[in-house]
Design a protein around this motif. Structure first.
Motif, mmCIF file in Angstrom:
data_model
loop_
_atom_site.group_PDB
_atom_site.id
_atom_site.type_symbol
_atom_site.label_atom_id
_atom_site.label_comp_id
_atom_site.label_asym_id
_atom_site.label_seq_id
_atom_site.Cartn_x
_atom_site.Cartn_y
_atom_site.Cartn_z
ATOM 1 N N PRO A 115 6.490 4.139 20.993
ATOM 2 C CA PRO A 115 5.141 3.656 21.303
ATOM 3 C C PRO A 115 4.921 2.225 20.818
ATOM 4 O O PRO A 115 5.399 1.842 19.747
ATOM 5 N N VAL A 116 4.217 1.463 21.635
ATOM 6 C CA VAL A 116 3.817 0.100 21.298
ATOM 7 C C VAL A 116 2.296 0.075 21.356
ATOM 8 O O VAL A 116 1.709 0.423 22.387
ATOM 9 N N ARG A 117 1.682 -0.311 20.258
ATOM 10 C CA ARG A 117 0.221 -0.300 20.177
ATOM 11 C C ARG A 117 -0.266 -1.590 19.549
ATOM 12 O O ARG A 117 0.504 -2.323 18.928
ATOM 13 N N LEU A 118 -1.555 -1.815 19.667
ATOM 14 C CA LEU A 118 -2.182 -2.914 18.941
ATOM 15 C C LEU A 118 -2.450 -2.453 17.512
ATOM 16 O O LEU A 118 -2.894 -1.321 17.286
ATOM 17 N N PHE A 119 -2.192 -3.312 16.552
ATOM 18 C CA PHE A 119 -2.460 -2.989 15.155
ATOM 19 C C PHE A 119 -3.946 -2.697 14.955
ATOM 20 O O PHE A 119 -4.325 -1.835 14.169
ATOM 21 N N MET A 155 0.817 -1.217 0.000
ATOM 22 C CA MET A 155 0.000 0.000 0.000
ATOM 23 C C MET A 155 0.850 1.266 0.000
ATOM 24 O O MET A 155 0.419 2.295 -0.517
ATOM 25 N N ASP A 156 2.054 1.199 0.599
ATOM 26 C CA ASP A 156 2.959 2.347 0.617
ATOM 27 C C ASP A 156 4.405 1.856 0.637
ATOM 28 O O ASP A 156 4.999 1.660 1.695
ATOM 29 N N PRO A 157 4.988 1.651 -0.554
ATOM 30 C CA PRO A 157 6.341 1.114 -0.633
ATOM 31 C C PRO A 157 7.427 2.064 -0.153
ATOM 32 O O PRO A 157 8.594 1.678 -0.073
ATOM 33 N N CYS A 213 -6.781 -2.614 9.028
ATOM 34 C CA CYS A 213 -5.841 -1.941 9.949
ATOM 35 C C CYS A 213 -4.781 -1.177 9.174
ATOM 36 O O CYS A 213 -4.404 -0.057 9.561
ATOM 37 N N ALA A 214 -4.295 -1.762 8.079
ATOM 38 C CA ALA A 214 -3.272 -1.110 7.269
ATOM 39 C C ALA A 214 -3.796 0.210 6.694
ATOM 40 O O ALA A 214 -3.089 1.227 6.708
ATOM 41 N N LYS A 215 -5.029 0.195 6.205
ATOM 42 C CA LYS A 215 -5.616 1.431 5.665
ATOM 43 C C LYS A 215 -5.723 2.498 6.748
ATOM 44 O O LYS A 215 -5.422 3.669 6.516
ATOM 45 N N GLY A 216 -6.155 2.085 7.947
ATOM 46 C CA GLY A 216 -6.240 3.041 9.052
ATOM 47 C C GLY A 216 -4.882 3.572 9.461
ATOM 48 O O GLY A 216 -4.732 4.761 9.769
ATOM 49 N N LEU A 217 -3.893 2.698 9.487
ATOM 50 C CA LEU A 217 -2.524 3.126 9.819
ATOM 51 C C LEU A 217 -2.031 4.164 8.829
ATOM 52 O O LEU A 217 -1.547 5.236 9.221
ATOM 53 N N LEU A 218 -2.182 3.873 7.549
ATOM 54 C CA LEU A 218 -1.696 4.810 6.527
ATOM 55 C C LEU A 218 -2.445 6.132 6.585
ATOM 56 O O LEU A 218 -1.831 7.203 6.402
#
Length: 148
Positions: free
Chosen positions: A104-108, A28-30, A139-144
């Motif tokens: 920071p350590v979070r849940l994905f 999604m984001d190289p 989760c990946a979409k939300g992270l980005l």
């Protein structure tokens, strides 16, 4: 100078969830600096689990170049954000936090609150590789989105 965050994905054995998360986000984001690892060392040096690779490849995510490694306290200095696949992974990572480490350590799953999931279930045990990938993609979409 690259200012994008260095992100580490963590699961138990580093053969299903965390390499899948790394592969999905990389696709999604190289431009991001990504890695994955496991809290356990059983699979160090191994490629992701075959059924996970097959499910990921069916969606266009090639995980074949990834190799399992174990989390170390040095990862707190190497990464800007550590994302764990479940609460036990998060506890195991935090137990290794060096004094003064601020990473920071979070849940994905924090990046897809609309789903109401508190973990990415381990498909090595559940056998639901597509369900895990569905959750990882959300989760990946939300992270980005959070990085922009």
């Amino acid at each position: 100078m690259d200012t994008s965050p260095r992100i580490l994905f963590v699961c138990l054995g580093n053969i299903c969830r965390s390499p899948a998360a790394e592969g999905v986000v990389r696709a999604m984001d190289p431009t991001l600096t990504l890695d994955s690892c496991g809290t356990g060392g059983w699979h160090v040096g191994e490629a992701p689990y075959g059924p996970m690779q097959q499910a990921a490849m069916a969606r266009g995510y090639d995980l074949s170049d990834l190799r399992a490694r174990q989390f170390t306290p040095k990862d707190f200095a190497r990464f800007d954000l550590i994302l764990c696949m479940d609460g036990q992974n998060l506890e195991d990572v935090e137990a290794q936090r060096p004094n003064g480490a601020k990473t920071p350590v979070r849940l994905f799953t924090d990046y897809a609150p609309q789903l109401g999931a508190d973990k990415v279930p381990d498909p090595y045990y559940t056998r639901d590789f597509d369900g895990a990938l569905d959750l990882i993609e959300s989760c990946a979409k939300g992270l980005l989105k959070s990085l922009n």
